[in-house]
Design a protein around this motif. Structure first.
Motif, PDB file in Angstrom:
ATOM      1  N   ALA A   1     -58.662 -45.186  46.277  1.00 17.33           N
ATOM      2  CA  ALA A   1     -57.332 -45.742  46.583  1.00 17.33           C
ATOM      3  C   ALA A   1     -57.317 -47.238  46.263  1.00 17.33           C
ATOM      4  O   ALA A   1     -56.993 -48.061  47.097  1.00 17.33           O
ATOM      5  CB  ALA A   1     -56.980 -45.506  48.046  1.00 17.33           C
ATOM      6  N   ILE A   2     -57.633 -47.573  45.042  1.00 18.35           N
ATOM      7  CA  ILE A   2     -57.754 -48.974  44.645  1.00 18.35           C
ATOM      8  C   ILE A   2     -56.382 -49.604  44.447  1.00 18.35           C
ATOM      9  O   ILE A   2     -55.644 -49.234  43.542  1.00 18.35           O
ATOM     10  CB  ILE A   2     -58.587 -49.113  43.347  1.00 18.35           C
ATOM     11  N   LEU A   3     -56.045 -50.535  45.305  1.00 18.42           N
ATOM     12  CA  LEU A   3     -54.817 -51.339  45.201  1.00 18.42           C
ATOM     13  C   LEU A   3     -53.587 -50.547  44.760  1.00 18.42           C
ATOM     14  O   LEU A   3     -52.796 -51.026  43.956  1.00 18.42           O
ATOM     15  CB  LEU A   3     -55.033 -52.494  44.216  1.00 18.42           C
ATOM     16  N   GLY A   4     -53.436 -49.368  45.258  1.00 17.03           N
ATOM     17  CA  GLY A   4     -52.286 -48.559  44.892  1.00 17.03           C
ATOM     18  C   GLY A   4     -52.401 -47.878  43.540  1.00 17.03           C
ATOM     19  O   GLY A   4     -51.474 -47.205  43.102  1.00 17.03           O
ATOM     20  N   PHE A   5     -53.527 -48.065  42.843  1.00 18.25           N
ATOM     21  CA  PHE A   5     -53.726 -47.399  41.554  1.00 18.25           C
ATOM     22  C   PHE A   5     -54.110 -45.946  41.746  1.00 18.25           C
ATOM     23  O   PHE A   5     -54.117 -45.170  40.805  1.00 18.25           O
ATOM     24  CB  PHE A   5     -54.827 -48.083  40.729  1.00 18.25           C
ATOM     25  N   GLY A   6     -54.516 -45.608  42.953  1.00 13.46           N
ATOM     26  CA  GLY A   6     -54.960 -44.252  43.230  1.00 13.46           C
ATOM     27  C   GLY A   6     -56.441 -44.096  42.977  1.00 13.46           C
ATOM     28  O   GLY A   6     -57.207 -45.049  43.058  1.00 13.46           O
ATOM     29  N   ASP A   7     -56.837 -42.894  42.661  1.00  9.94           N
ATOM     30  CA  ASP A   7     -58.246 -42.555  42.462  1.00  9.94           C
ATOM     31  C   ASP A   7     -58.648 -42.917  41.034  1.00  9.94           C
ATOM     32  O   ASP A   7     -58.522 -42.116  40.118  1.00  9.94           O
ATOM     33  CB  ASP A   7     -58.463 -41.062  42.729  1.00  9.94           C
ATOM     34  N   ILE A   8     -59.137 -44.137  40.873  1.00 11.61           N
ATOM     35  CA  ILE A   8     -59.542 -44.586  39.533  1.00 11.61           C
ATOM     36  C   ILE A   8     -61.056 -44.567  39.365  1.00 11.61           C
ATOM     37  O   ILE A   8     -61.565 -44.863  38.296  1.00 11.61           O
ATOM     38  CB  ILE A   8     -58.985 -45.986  39.201  1.00 11.61           C
ATOM     39  N   GLY A   9     -61.783 -44.243  40.431  1.00 11.89           N
ATOM     40  CA  GLY A   9     -63.230 -44.125  40.346  1.00 11.89           C
ATOM     41  C   GLY A   9     -63.966 -45.396  40.721  1.00 11.89           C
ATOM     42  O   GLY A   9     -63.390 -46.482  40.784  1.00 11.89           O
ATOM     43  N   ALA A  10     -65.260 -45.223  40.955  1.00  9.57           N
ATOM     44  CA  ALA A  10     -66.108 -46.322  41.421  1.00  9.57           C
ATOM     45  C   ALA A  10     -66.224 -47.445  40.386  1.00  9.57           C
ATOM     46  O   ALA A  10     -66.073 -48.621  40.718  1.00  9.57           O
ATOM     47  CB  ALA A  10     -67.488 -45.788  41.792  1.00  9.57           C
ATOM     48  N   GLU A  11     -66.494 -47.108  39.133  1.00  6.04           N
ATOM     49  CA  GLU A  11     -66.679 -48.147  38.121  1.00  6.04           C
ATOM     50  C   GLU A  11     -65.405 -48.962  37.922  1.00  6.04           C
ATOM     51  O   GLU A  11     -65.448 -50.187  37.856  1.00  6.04           O
ATOM     52  CB  GLU A  11     -67.117 -47.552  36.767  1.00  6.04           C
ATOM     53  N   ALA A  12     -64.274 -48.289  37.819  1.00  9.31           N
ATOM     54  CA  ALA A  12     -63.003 -48.986  37.587  1.00  9.31           C
ATOM     55  C   ALA A  12     -62.584 -49.798  38.808  1.00  9.31           C
ATOM     56  O   ALA A  12     -61.838 -50.774  38.674  1.00  9.31           O
ATOM     57  CB  ALA A  12     -61.916 -47.981  37.209  1.00  9.31           C
ATOM     58  N   GLY A  13     -63.066 -49.443  39.976  1.00  8.67           N
ATOM     59  CA  GLY A  13     -62.737 -50.190  41.188  1.00  8.67           C
ATOM     60  C   GLY A  13     -63.561 -51.450  41.378  1.00  8.67           C
ATOM     61  O   GLY A  13     -63.201 -52.316  42.178  1.00  8.67           O
ATOM     62  N   LEU A  14     -64.652 -51.580  40.629  1.00 10.63           N
ATOM     63  CA  LEU A  14     -65.551 -52.718  40.810  1.00 10.63           C
ATOM     64  C   LEU A  14     -64.882 -54.081  40.591  1.00 10.63           C
ATOM     65  O   LEU A  14     -65.104 -54.997  41.394  1.00 10.63           O
ATOM     66  CB  LEU A  14     -66.792 -52.574  39.921  1.00 10.63           C
ATOM     67  N   PRO A  15     -64.047 -54.274  39.567  1.00 10.66           N
ATOM     68  CA  PRO A  15     -63.406 -55.593  39.420  1.00 10.66           C
ATOM     69  C   PRO A  15     -62.576 -55.993  40.643  1.00 10.66           C
ATOM     70  O   PRO A  15     -62.535 -57.165  41.013  1.00 10.66           O
ATOM     71  CB  PRO A  15     -62.516 -55.440  38.185  1.00 10.66           C
ATOM     72  N   VAL A  16     -61.934 -55.028  41.282  1.00 11.36           N
ATOM     73  CA  VAL A  16     -61.143 -55.328  42.479  1.00 11.36           C
ATOM     74  C   VAL A  16     -62.054 -55.730  43.631  1.00 11.36           C
ATOM     75  O   VAL A  16     -61.785 -56.696  44.347  1.00 11.36           O
ATOM     76  CB  VAL A  16     -60.251 -54.128  42.862  1.00 11.36           C
TER      77      VAL A  16
END
Length: 168
Positions: free
Chosen positions: A96-111
């Motif tokens: 649940a990355i910043l409202g992007f939904g399920d984008i995965g662990a790697e894609a969530g790292l910059p946040v």
């Protein structure tokens, strides 16, 4: 050194890439600042190895054993004698990355890196961004419990509901 943000708390070094160009879009600048620095957070040692003697002081087996024995007797000493006292983990599984939904662990790292910069700049807390590639809440709990002793605090972020309530 020149910094984009000047002052004692300045943190963004100028890079050969023009990530603050008024000719670029906000999105392009955001991407370039991450690329220019290979992410936006890093780990620095608190002491320097200036010579072989300083290395021997830090890595002295006898003294490390003494510190370990002190911590065994009183685990609270770990907060004084190790980095634990000022080290927090900011953990997500990317669901649940910043409202992007399920984008995965790697894609969530910059946040998570961006949030760790906020902790450091605004609170002086060293933060390790950790993105776990696991969606099962029970497994996430087990994973976190295994490395929790290394941190003074753990901040759970951007984990989808209702899993976030089970994990917290």
């Amino acid at each position: 050194e020149n910094f984009y943000i000047q002052g004692v708390e300045g943190w963004v070094k100028h890079s050969p890439l023009d990530y603050v160009s008024k000719f670029n879009s906000f999105e392009d600048n955001s991407i370039e600042i991450h690329r220019a620095h290979q992410g936006v957070c890093h780990i620095n040692p608190k002491v320097s190895l200036k010579d072989p003697e300083s290395f021997q002081i830090i890595m002295n087996k006898k003294h490390q054993r003494e510190i370990a024995e002190m911590i065994i007797k009183d685990p609270q000493i770990a907060y004084e004698a190790t980095c634990k006292g000022n080290l927090c983990a900011i953990i997500s599984n990317g669901t649940a990355i910043l409202g992007f939904g399920d984008i995965g662990a790697e894609a969530g790292l910059p946040v998570m890196e961006g949030k760790s910069v906020l902790f450091k700049q605004l609170g002086g807390v060293d933060v390790m961004p950790i993105c776990i590639k696991e969606k099962n809440p029970e497994k996430v709990i087990k994973i976190i419990k295994r490395f929790a002793p290394s941190f003074a605090a753990i901040n759970l972020e951007d984990i989808k509901a209702p899993d976030c309530f089970k994990i917290e």
